[in-house]
Scaffold this active site. Structure first.
Site, PDB file in Angstrom:
ATOM      1  N   LYS A 162       0.862  -1.271   0.055  1.00 26.65           N
ATOM      2  CA  LYS A 162      -0.068   0.114  -0.051  1.00 26.65           C
ATOM      3  C   LYS A 162       0.845   1.206   0.170  1.00 26.65           C
ATOM      4  O   LYS A 162       0.672   2.143  -0.673  1.00 26.65           O
ATOM      5  CB  LYS A 162      -1.108   0.134   1.427  1.00 26.65           C
ATOM      6  CG  LYS A 162      -1.954  -1.142   1.091  1.00 26.65           C
ATOM      7  CD  LYS A 162      -2.693  -1.391   2.431  1.00 26.65           C
ATOM      8  CE  LYS A 162      -3.723  -2.411   2.097  1.00 26.65           C
ATOM      9  NZ  LYS A 162      -4.426  -2.664   3.427  1.00 26.65           N
ATOM     10  N   GLN A 220      -4.516  -1.148   9.692  1.00 21.56           N
ATOM     11  CA  GLN A 220      -4.277  -2.390   9.158  1.00 21.56           C
ATOM     12  C   GLN A 220      -5.057  -3.445  10.146  1.00 21.56           C
ATOM     13  O   GLN A 220      -4.856  -3.414  11.049  1.00 21.56           O
ATOM     14  CB  GLN A 220      -3.110  -2.802   8.845  1.00 21.56           C
ATOM     15  CG  GLN A 220      -2.806  -4.290   8.290  1.00 21.56           C
ATOM     16  CD  GLN A 220      -3.577  -4.231   6.712  1.00 21.56           C
ATOM     17  OE1 GLN A 220      -3.450  -3.267   5.934  1.00 21.56           O
ATOM     18  NE2 GLN A 220      -4.135  -5.264   6.448  1.00 21.56           N
ATOM     19  N   ASP A 233     -10.834   3.008   3.983  1.00 17.35           N
ATOM     20  CA  ASP A 233     -11.430   1.694   4.022  1.00 17.35           C
ATOM     21  C   ASP A 233     -12.883   1.429   3.984  1.00 17.35           C
ATOM     22  O   ASP A 233     -13.381   0.399   3.578  1.00 17.35           O
ATOM     23  CB  ASP A 233     -10.840   0.909   5.278  1.00 17.35           C
ATOM     24  CG  ASP A 233      -9.741   0.244   5.105  1.00 17.35           C
ATOM     25  OD1 ASP A 233      -9.464  -0.101   3.835  1.00 17.35           O
ATOM     26  OD2 ASP A 233      -8.784  -0.103   6.126  1.00 17.35           O
TER      27      ASP A 233
END
Ligand code: NDP
Length: 295
Positions: free
Chosen positions: A54, A98, A121
Protein backbone atom coordinates in the site's frame (compact mmCIF):
# COMPACT_ATOMS: atom_id res chain seq x y z
CA UNK A 1 -16.37 -23.66 -22.73
CA UNK A 2 -13.14 -22.19 -21.41
CA UNK A 3 -13.74 -19.04 -19.44
CA UNK A 4 -11.97 -15.78 -20.14
CA UNK A 5 -9.43 -15.06 -17.41
CA UNK A 6 -10.23 -11.64 -15.96
CA UNK A 7 -6.85 -9.94 -15.58
CA UNK A 8 -7.08 -7.96 -12.34
CA UNK A 9 -3.40 -7.11 -12.48
CA UNK A 10 -3.77 -5.37 -15.84
CA UNK A 11 -6.98 -3.59 -14.79
CA UNK A 12 -5.24 -2.42 -11.61
CA UNK A 13 -2.19 -1.17 -13.53
CA UNK A 14 -4.46 0.86 -15.79
CA UNK A 15 -6.28 2.34 -12.82
CA UNK A 16 -2.99 3.17 -11.04
CA UNK A 17 -1.95 5.13 -14.12
CA UNK A 18 -5.21 7.09 -14.26
CA UNK A 19 -5.04 7.80 -10.52
CA UNK A 20 -1.45 9.08 -10.88
CA UNK A 21 -2.64 11.50 -13.60
CA UNK A 22 -5.48 12.75 -11.43
CA UNK A 23 -3.09 13.10 -8.46
CA UNK A 24 -0.97 15.50 -10.54
CA UNK A 25 -4.06 17.62 -11.29
CA UNK A 26 -5.12 17.62 -7.64
CA UNK A 27 -1.65 18.58 -6.45
CA UNK A 28 -1.62 21.53 -8.82
CA UNK A 29 -5.11 22.66 -7.83
CA UNK A 30 -4.76 22.17 -4.07
CA UNK A 31 -1.09 23.09 -3.67
CA UNK A 32 -0.34 19.80 -1.92
CA UNK A 33 -0.37 16.07 -2.72
CA UNK A 34 -3.02 13.75 -1.22
CA UNK A 35 -1.80 11.94 1.91
CA UNK A 36 -2.49 8.44 3.19
CA UNK A 37 -1.63 7.42 6.75
CA UNK A 38 -1.23 3.72 7.45
CA UNK A 39 -1.09 2.21 10.92
CA UNK A 40 0.22 -1.27 11.66
CA UNK A 41 0.10 -2.63 15.20
CA UNK A 42 2.43 -5.59 15.74
CA UNK A 43 4.39 -7.71 13.32
CA UNK A 44 1.85 -9.97 11.58
CA UNK A 45 3.81 -10.95 8.42
CA UNK A 46 0.82 -10.94 6.04
CA UNK A 47 -0.29 -7.51 7.32
CA UNK A 48 3.27 -6.19 6.95
CA UNK A 49 3.29 -7.33 3.28
CA UNK A 50 -0.07 -5.61 2.63
CA UNK A 51 1.08 -2.38 4.27
CA UNK A 52 4.33 -2.36 2.30
CA UNK A 53 2.45 -2.74 -1.00
CA UNK A 54 0.00 0.00 0.00
CA UNK A 55 2.79 2.43 0.89
CA UNK A 56 4.69 1.59 -2.31
CA UNK A 57 1.57 2.22 -4.42
CA UNK A 58 0.92 5.51 -2.58
CA UNK A 59 4.40 6.82 -3.41
CA UNK A 60 4.17 5.55 -7.01
CA UNK A 61 0.91 7.48 -7.46
CA UNK A 62 2.61 10.72 -6.35
CA UNK A 63 0.83 10.80 -2.99
CA UNK A 64 2.44 11.20 0.42
CA UNK A 65 2.45 8.22 2.75
CA UNK A 66 2.74 8.51 6.53
CA UNK A 67 3.40 5.10 8.03
CA UNK A 68 3.04 4.44 11.75
CA UNK A 69 4.46 1.16 13.04
CA UNK A 70 3.33 0.47 16.59
CA UNK A 71 4.49 -2.35 18.90
CA UNK A 72 2.26 -5.39 19.57
CA UNK A 73 1.96 -4.12 23.18
CA UNK A 74 0.21 -0.86 22.11
CA UNK A 75 -2.89 -0.16 24.21
CA UNK A 76 -6.26 0.78 22.75
CA UNK A 77 -5.92 4.25 24.31
CA UNK A 78 -2.54 4.78 22.60
CA UNK A 79 -3.95 3.72 19.23
CA UNK A 80 -6.99 5.97 19.69
CA UNK A 81 -4.67 8.89 20.50
CA UNK A 82 -2.81 8.31 17.22
CA UNK A 83 -6.10 8.10 15.26
CA UNK A 84 -7.14 11.40 16.86
CA UNK A 85 -3.85 13.01 15.84
CA UNK A 86 -4.28 11.75 12.25
CA UNK A 87 -7.90 12.98 12.17
CA UNK A 88 -6.61 16.49 12.96
CA UNK A 89 -3.60 16.38 10.61
CA UNK A 90 -4.51 18.44 7.52
CA UNK A 91 -1.91 16.62 5.38
CA UNK A 92 -3.73 13.32 5.91
CA UNK A 93 -6.69 12.57 3.61
CA UNK A 94 -6.96 8.85 4.29
CA UNK A 95 -6.42 6.78 7.44
CA UNK A 96 -5.98 3.04 7.19
CA UNK A 97 -5.62 0.99 10.35
CA UNK A 98 -4.55 -2.48 9.20
CA UNK A 99 -6.74 -5.29 10.53
CA UNK A 100 -6.64 -7.65 12.34
CA UNK A 101 -5.63 -5.75 15.49
CA UNK A 102 -4.16 -7.50 18.57
CA UNK A 103 -6.93 -9.18 20.57
CA UNK A 104 -6.96 -6.66 23.46
CA UNK A 105 -7.83 -3.80 21.09
CA UNK A 106 -11.47 -3.53 19.96
CA UNK A 107 -11.45 -2.95 16.21
CA UNK A 108 -15.01 -1.56 16.29
CA UNK A 109 -13.96 1.19 18.71
CA UNK A 110 -10.97 2.06 16.55
CA UNK A 111 -12.99 2.14 13.32
CA UNK A 112 -15.61 4.35 14.99
CA UNK A 113 -12.88 6.82 16.01
CA UNK A 114 -11.69 7.44 12.44
CA UNK A 115 -13.02 10.64 10.85
CA UNK A 116 -15.56 9.29 8.29
CA UNK A 117 -14.21 11.78 5.72
CA UNK A 118 -10.80 10.08 6.01
CA UNK A 119 -12.12 6.50 6.30
CA UNK A 120 -10.68 5.23 3.00
CA UNK A 121 -11.39 1.63 4.00
CA UNK A 122 -15.09 2.55 4.15
CA UNK A 123 -15.60 0.56 7.37
CA UNK A 124 -17.07 3.38 9.52
CA UNK A 125 -20.82 3.01 10.24
CA UNK A 126 -21.42 6.44 8.72
CA UNK A 127 -19.96 5.31 5.38
CA UNK A 128 -21.71 1.92 5.53
CA UNK A 129 -25.00 3.72 6.22
CA UNK A 130 -24.44 6.17 3.39
CA UNK A 131 -23.70 3.31 0.99
CA UNK A 132 -26.85 1.50 2.13
CA UNK A 133 -29.01 4.60 1.68
CA UNK A 134 -27.53 5.61 -1.66
CA UNK A 135 -25.59 8.66 -0.42
CA UNK A 136 -22.06 9.61 -1.45
CA UNK A 137 -19.77 7.40 0.65
CA UNK A 138 -16.26 6.05 0.95
CA UNK A 139 -16.77 2.39 -0.01
CA UNK A 140 -14.68 -0.65 1.04
CA UNK A 141 -11.94 -1.17 -1.54
CA UNK A 142 -12.30 -4.90 -2.24
CA UNK A 143 -15.98 -4.85 -3.31
CA UNK A 144 -15.31 -1.63 -5.21
CA UNK A 145 -12.56 -3.46 -7.11
CA UNK A 146 -14.92 -6.37 -7.83
CA UNK A 147 -17.54 -3.96 -9.18
CA UNK A 148 -14.94 -2.30 -11.41
CA UNK A 149 -14.07 -5.71 -12.94
CA UNK A 150 -17.75 -6.63 -13.37
CA UNK A 151 -18.56 -3.36 -15.10
CA UNK A 152 -15.61 -3.81 -17.45
CA UNK A 153 -16.80 -7.33 -18.24
CA UNK A 154 -20.53 -6.72 -18.56
CA UNK A 155 -21.25 -3.03 -19.00
CA UNK A 156 -24.70 -2.77 -17.44
CA UNK A 157 -25.55 -5.16 -14.58
CA UNK A 158 -29.25 -4.18 -14.58
CA UNK A 159 -31.61 -7.09 -14.05
CA UNK A 160 -28.87 -9.70 -13.72
CA UNK A 161 -29.08 -12.27 -10.91
CA UNK A 162 -26.12 -11.85 -8.57
CA UNK A 163 -25.20 -14.12 -5.67
CA UNK A 164 -22.71 -12.89 -3.08
CA UNK A 165 -21.40 -15.69 -0.86
CA UNK A 166 -20.33 -14.14 2.45
CA UNK A 167 -21.87 -11.35 4.53
CA UNK A 168 -18.90 -9.66 6.21
CA UNK A 169 -18.92 -5.89 6.70
CA UNK A 170 -15.68 -5.71 4.71
CA UNK A 171 -16.66 -7.63 1.58
CA UNK A 172 -20.04 -9.39 1.39
CA UNK A 173 -22.45 -6.71 2.62
CA UNK A 174 -20.94 -3.72 0.77
CA UNK A 175 -20.61 -5.91 -2.35
CA UNK A 176 -24.34 -6.66 -2.19
CA UNK A 177 -25.14 -2.94 -1.76
CA UNK A 178 -22.99 -2.01 -4.75
CA UNK A 179 -24.65 -4.67 -6.93
CA UNK A 180 -28.07 -3.48 -5.82
CA UNK A 181 -27.00 0.05 -6.72
CA UNK A 182 -26.29 -1.28 -10.22
CA UNK A 183 -29.84 -2.73 -10.37
CA UNK A 184 -28.81 -6.37 -10.15
CA UNK A 185 -31.16 -8.76 -8.31
CA UNK A 186 -29.04 -9.67 -5.32
CA UNK A 187 -28.97 -12.74 -3.06
CA UNK A 188 -26.61 -12.82 -0.08
CA UNK A 189 -25.63 -16.36 0.91
CA UNK A 190 -23.80 -17.34 4.13
CA UNK A 191 -23.02 -20.29 6.36
CA UNK A 192 -26.72 -20.90 7.15
CA UNK A 193 -27.88 -20.78 3.53
CA UNK A 194 -29.75 -23.95 2.49
CA UNK A 195 -28.65 -25.68 -0.71
CA UNK A 196 -25.87 -23.28 -1.68
CA UNK A 197 -25.15 -25.06 -4.98
CA UNK A 198 -28.75 -24.48 -6.08
CA UNK A 199 -28.60 -20.79 -5.05
CA UNK A 200 -25.32 -20.28 -6.90
CA UNK A 201 -26.70 -22.12 -9.93
CA UNK A 202 -29.25 -19.35 -10.52
CA UNK A 203 -26.68 -16.57 -10.70
CA UNK A 204 -25.42 -14.66 -13.72
CA UNK A 205 -22.81 -13.13 -11.37
CA UNK A 206 -21.16 -15.06 -8.52
CA UNK A 207 -18.99 -13.22 -5.99
CA UNK A 208 -17.33 -15.65 -3.56
CA UNK A 209 -16.01 -14.08 -0.34
CA UNK A 210 -15.91 -16.94 2.13
CA UNK A 211 -12.35 -17.90 3.03
CA UNK A 212 -12.73 -21.64 2.27
CA UNK A 213 -10.35 -23.07 -0.30
CA UNK A 214 -12.06 -24.08 -3.56
CA UNK A 215 -15.46 -24.48 -1.87
CA UNK A 216 -17.47 -23.39 -4.93
CA UNK A 217 -17.37 -26.24 -7.44
CA UNK A 218 -17.61 -26.04 -11.20
CA UNK A 219 -20.93 -27.91 -11.38
CA UNK A 220 -22.58 -25.25 -9.13
CA UNK A 221 -22.01 -22.54 -11.73
CA UNK A 222 -24.58 -21.58 -14.34
CA UNK A 223 -23.09 -21.86 -17.84
CA UNK A 224 -21.99 -18.43 -19.03
CA UNK A 225 -21.88 -16.84 -15.55
CA UNK A 226 -19.22 -14.32 -14.49
CA UNK A 227 -17.29 -15.47 -11.40
CA UNK A 228 -15.43 -13.09 -9.09
CA UNK A 229 -13.29 -14.93 -6.55
CA UNK A 230 -12.36 -12.80 -3.53
CA UNK A 231 -11.01 -15.65 -1.41
CA UNK A 232 -7.33 -15.90 -0.52
CA UNK A 233 -6.48 -19.27 1.00
CA UNK A 234 -3.07 -20.88 1.42
CA UNK A 235 -3.12 -24.63 0.93
CA UNK A 236 -0.22 -26.96 1.78
CA UNK A 237 2.02 -28.28 -0.99
CA UNK A 238 4.64 -31.03 -0.97
CA UNK A 239 7.55 -28.56 -1.06
CA UNK A 240 6.20 -26.98 2.14
CA UNK A 241 5.83 -23.52 0.60
CA UNK A 242 2.06 -23.68 0.17
CA UNK A 243 0.00 -22.30 -2.69
CA UNK A 244 -2.63 -19.57 -2.85
CA UNK A 245 -6.08 -20.57 -4.07
CA UNK A 246 -9.43 -18.84 -4.08
CA UNK A 247 -12.87 -19.85 -2.81
CA UNK A 248 -13.72 -21.23 -6.25
CA UNK A 249 -12.30 -24.39 -7.86
CA UNK A 250 -10.76 -22.43 -10.73
CA UNK A 251 -10.16 -25.18 -13.28
CA UNK A 252 -13.61 -26.69 -12.89
CA UNK A 253 -15.38 -23.33 -12.93
CA UNK A 254 -13.41 -22.29 -16.02
CA UNK A 255 -15.12 -25.11 -17.94
CA UNK A 256 -18.53 -23.56 -17.29
CA UNK A 257 -18.24 -19.82 -16.64
CA UNK A 258 -17.91 -17.13 -19.30
CA UNK A 259 -15.24 -15.28 -17.31
CA UNK A 260 -13.48 -15.75 -13.97
CA UNK A 261 -10.89 -13.97 -11.85
CA UNK A 262 -7.78 -16.00 -10.97
CA UNK A 263 -6.20 -16.15 -7.49
CA UNK A 264 -3.72 -14.57 -7.28
CA UNK A 265 -3.89 -11.84 -9.92
CA UNK A 266 -7.63 -11.11 -9.85
CA UNK A 267 -9.35 -9.18 -7.07
CA UNK A 268 -6.21 -8.70 -4.91
CA UNK A 269 -4.43 -6.10 -7.09
CA UNK A 270 -7.72 -4.24 -7.61
CA UNK A 271 -8.09 -3.73 -3.85
CA UNK A 272 -4.89 -1.66 -3.63
CA UNK A 273 -5.72 0.28 -6.80
CA UNK A 274 -9.11 1.17 -5.29
CA UNK A 275 -7.44 2.29 -2.06
CA UNK A 276 -5.39 4.75 -4.10
CA UNK A 277 -8.54 5.93 -5.85
CA UNK A 278 -10.42 6.33 -2.55
CA UNK A 279 -7.56 8.34 -1.02
CA UNK A 280 -7.62 10.64 -4.04
CA UNK A 281 -11.42 10.97 -3.85
CA UNK A 282 -11.23 11.72 -0.09
CA UNK A 283 -8.63 14.42 -0.81
CA UNK A 284 -10.91 16.03 -3.39
CA UNK A 285 -13.93 16.03 -1.08
CA UNK A 286 -11.94 17.42 1.87
CA UNK A 287 -10.54 20.18 -0.36
CA UNK A 288 -13.99 20.98 -1.74
CA UNK A 289 -12.95 20.01 -5.28
CA UNK A 290 -15.33 17.98 -7.51
CA UNK A 291 -14.52 14.24 -7.66
CA UNK A 292 -12.04 13.32 -10.41
CA UNK A 293 -13.75 12.00 -13.53
CA UNK A 294 -13.09 8.81 -15.49
CA UNK A 295 -11.88 6.71 -12.56
P1 NDP B 1 -15.23 -13.39 6.93
O1 NDP B 1 -14.64 -14.59 7.60
O2 NDP B 1 -15.43 -12.16 7.70
O3 NDP B 1 -16.63 -13.80 6.27
C1 NDP B 1 -16.80 -15.02 5.62
C2 NDP B 1 -18.24 -15.18 5.22
O4 NDP B 1 -18.38 -16.45 4.58
C3 NDP B 1 -19.22 -15.16 6.39
O5 NDP B 1 -20.32 -14.34 6.10
C4 NDP B 1 -19.64 -16.62 6.53
O6 NDP B 1 -20.99 -16.80 6.91
C5 NDP B 1 -19.48 -17.13 5.11
N1 NDP B 1 -19.27 -18.58 5.11
C6 NDP B 1 -18.43 -19.29 5.87
N2 NDP B 1 -18.55 -20.61 5.59
C7 NDP B 1 -19.50 -20.72 4.66
C8 NDP B 1 -20.10 -21.81 3.99
N3 NDP B 1 -19.72 -23.07 4.23
N4 NDP B 1 -21.06 -21.56 3.10
C9 NDP B 1 -21.46 -20.29 2.84
N5 NDP B 1 -20.93 -19.22 3.43
C10 NDP B 1 -19.97 -19.42 4.34
O7 NDP B 1 -14.29 -13.15 5.66
P2 NDP B 1 -14.04 -11.83 4.76
O8 NDP B 1 -15.31 -11.38 4.15
O9 NDP B 1 -13.20 -10.86 5.50
O10 NDP B 1 -13.11 -12.48 3.63
C11 NDP B 1 -13.55 -13.52 2.79
C12 NDP B 1 -12.39 -14.03 1.97
O11 NDP B 1 -11.92 -12.97 1.14
C13 NDP B 1 -11.16 -14.49 2.76
O12 NDP B 1 -10.55 -15.56 2.06
C14 NDP B 1 -10.24 -13.29 2.73
O13 NDP B 1 -8.88 -13.67 2.85
C15 NDP B 1 -10.53 -12.76 1.36
N6 NDP B 1 -10.27 -11.32 1.22
C16 NDP B 1 -9.60 -10.92 0.10
C17 NDP B 1 -9.33 -9.59 -0.12
C18 NDP B 1 -8.63 -9.20 -1.37
O14 NDP B 1 -8.09 -8.12 -1.45
N7 NDP B 1 -8.63 -10.04 -2.41
C19 NDP B 1 -9.74 -8.56 0.84
C20 NDP B 1 -10.56 -9.05 1.93
C21 NDP B 1 -10.78 -10.40 2.10
P3 NDP B 1 -21.56 -16.40 8.39
O15 NDP B 1 -21.68 -14.92 8.35
O16 NDP B 1 -22.84 -17.11 8.44
O17 NDP B 1 -20.54 -16.88 9.35
Amino acid sequence: MTARRIDGKAAAAELHERVAGAVRNFTQAAGRAPGLATVLVGEDPASAVYIRSKNKATAAAGMVSFHHQLPETTSEAELLALVDELNRDERVDGILVQLPLPSDIDDKTVIAAIDPAKDVDGFHAENAGKLATGLEALVPCTPLGCLHLLRAELGSLAGLDAVVIGRSNIVGKPMAMLLLGENATVTIAHSRTRDLPEVVGRADIVVAAVGRAEMVRGDWIKPGAIVIDVGINRIPTEDGKGRLVGDVAYDEASEVAAAITPVPGGVGPMTIAMLMRSTLVAAHRRAGIADPEGL
